[in-house]
Design an enzyme around this catalytic site. Sequence first.
Site, PDB file in Angstrom:
ATOM      1  N   GLY A  86       0.880  -1.228   0.131  1.00  0.00           N
ATOM      2  CA  GLY A  86       0.107   0.035   0.271  1.00  0.00           C
ATOM      3  C   GLY A  86       0.955   1.307  -0.007  1.00  0.00           C
ATOM      4  O   GLY A  86       1.981   1.141  -0.362  1.00  0.00           O
ATOM      5  N   LEU A  88       2.196   4.418   2.247  1.00  0.00           N
ATOM      6  CA  LEU A  88       2.502   4.491   3.470  1.00  0.00           C
ATOM      7  C   LEU A  88       2.156   5.873   3.940  1.00  0.00           C
ATOM      8  O   LEU A  88       2.005   6.242   5.131  1.00  0.00           O
ATOM      9  CB  LEU A  88       3.977   4.269   3.921  1.00  0.00           C
ATOM     10  CG  LEU A  88       4.560   2.696   3.566  1.00  0.00           C
ATOM     11  CD1 LEU A  88       5.910   2.499   3.890  1.00  0.00           C
ATOM     12  CD2 LEU A  88       3.684   1.867   4.278  1.00  0.00           C
ATOM     13  N   GLN A  89       2.458   6.804   2.891  1.00  0.00           N
ATOM     14  CA  GLN A  89       2.270   8.289   3.220  1.00  0.00           C
ATOM     15  C   GLN A  89       1.166   8.804   2.042  1.00  0.00           C
ATOM     16  O   GLN A  89       1.547   8.870   1.007  1.00  0.00           O
ATOM     17  CB  GLN A  89       3.514   9.152   3.207  1.00  0.00           C
ATOM     18  CG  GLN A  89       3.463  10.658   3.196  1.00  0.00           C
ATOM     19  CD  GLN A  89       3.355  10.854   4.774  1.00  0.00           C
ATOM     20  OE1 GLN A  89       3.922  10.191   5.555  1.00  0.00           O
ATOM     21  NE2 GLN A  89       2.330  11.892   5.138  1.00  0.00           N
ATOM     22  N   GLU A 106       4.467  13.069  -6.361  1.00  0.00           N
ATOM     23  CA  GLU A 106       4.267  12.660  -7.866  1.00  0.00           C
ATOM     24  C   GLU A 106       4.859  11.273  -8.151  1.00  0.00           C
ATOM     25  O   GLU A 106       4.315  10.612  -9.020  1.00  0.00           O
ATOM     26  CB  GLU A 106       5.012  13.865  -8.800  1.00  0.00           C
ATOM     27  CG  GLU A 106       4.519  13.439 -10.141  1.00  0.00           C
ATOM     28  CD  GLU A 106       4.986  14.398 -11.277  1.00  0.00           C
ATOM     29  OE1 GLU A 106       4.673  14.405 -12.473  1.00  0.00           O
ATOM     30  OE2 GLU A 106       5.126  15.570 -10.736  1.00  0.00           O
ATOM     31  N   ARG A 107       6.028  10.831  -7.578  1.00  0.00           N
ATOM     32  CA  ARG A 107       6.422   9.505  -7.778  1.00  0.00           C
ATOM     33  C   ARG A 107       5.470   8.471  -7.279  1.00  0.00           C
ATOM     34  O   ARG A 107       5.267   7.308  -7.674  1.00  0.00           O
ATOM     35  CB  ARG A 107       7.862   9.428  -7.081  1.00  0.00           C
ATOM     36  CG  ARG A 107       8.815  10.045  -7.610  1.00  0.00           C
ATOM     37  CD  ARG A 107      10.154  10.034  -6.914  1.00  0.00           C
ATOM     38  NE  ARG A 107      10.826   8.877  -7.004  1.00  0.00           N
ATOM     39  CZ  ARG A 107      10.754   7.825  -5.815  1.00  0.00           C
ATOM     40  NH1 ARG A 107      10.227   7.936  -4.968  1.00  0.00           N
ATOM     41  NH2 ARG A 107      11.408   6.680  -6.129  1.00  0.00           N
TER      42      ARG A 107
END
Length: 327
Positions: A86, A88-89, A106-107
């Site tokens: 998932g 994480l942030q 964006e990554r």
Amino acid sequence: MNNQRRLGRGLEALLGRSLDEHAPGLTPSTTDTNAAAEDGDGLMSRDAEGQRWLDLGVIEPNPFQPRQRFDEEQIADLADSIRAHGILQPLLVRRVEDRFQLVAGERRLRAAQAAGWERVPVQVKDLTDQQTAELALVENLQRTDLNPIEKATSFQRYLTEYDCTQEELAQRVNVNRSTVANLIRLLELDENVKQMVVAGELSQGHARALLPLSQDRQREMARRVASEGLSVRKIEQLAQDAAVEASEGLRIVGNDGVSRKPPRSERSAQVASLEQELQKILGTKVELRQTAKGNGRMTIHFRDADEFERLRDLLSPSPGLGATGAG
């Protein structure tokens, strides 16, 4: 600038927790659709825990994104991690009229798209354009380094757009002022050389060593670095030698109309080496000229009033020394 909220501690200061904090990953499957509550305009949903989710299709890119190049292999690896663990942030977004605009992440956004996700967890903050530009810089500086030219371009754009000093920018993104100054100097490089830095063919150290040279010599030396694998120290030595050769190639026309070479002592390898050393310390171009009698002149170059103030602070022996203290 002083009355605005400083973002020098970056995203941690804004979000109230560390970017490296380990927490269970957020996935679309964790959303309890029965308990989800729609936000007013129907573009955003909340899960049972109160986490906001946005469809990927309604998130616009960040116009202040410093990063121009994204490593597709790294994005693919991050997509694999997202599938397994998932996100994480949550991504950081802001409302711009009736739209949502990406601020940071964006990554993660690209990786979520590659992972086949249709929506992502987000945090929504009320941010100005300037705060958005700062956060975009901070996130990229803290996570995966930009290439030096992208950093320099972003710093220069920020300085121009928000009419602030290098010192103020350094404080707001929590880096040393010399870092800002040295990066911005890279924009003086020949365009072809800058592209080699962007492509990773030249390191930042190599690029800085080339700065004292003419653009023709920069291109020549850069090609040698790429083909021969020359070290930064070797480039510095070659740059010193080139400066000596350039000086020895000068000719002085006397009162009798005859052109002569200047005395060799006026430009020695030792003087060229001292120039390089001073340029590293001061972060700007320095010229030394010495006569056969041993006296001479040192010229320190600056681009604008901001850089002048930076150099004055560096050269002042105490905070109280002002312009009147200079002899």
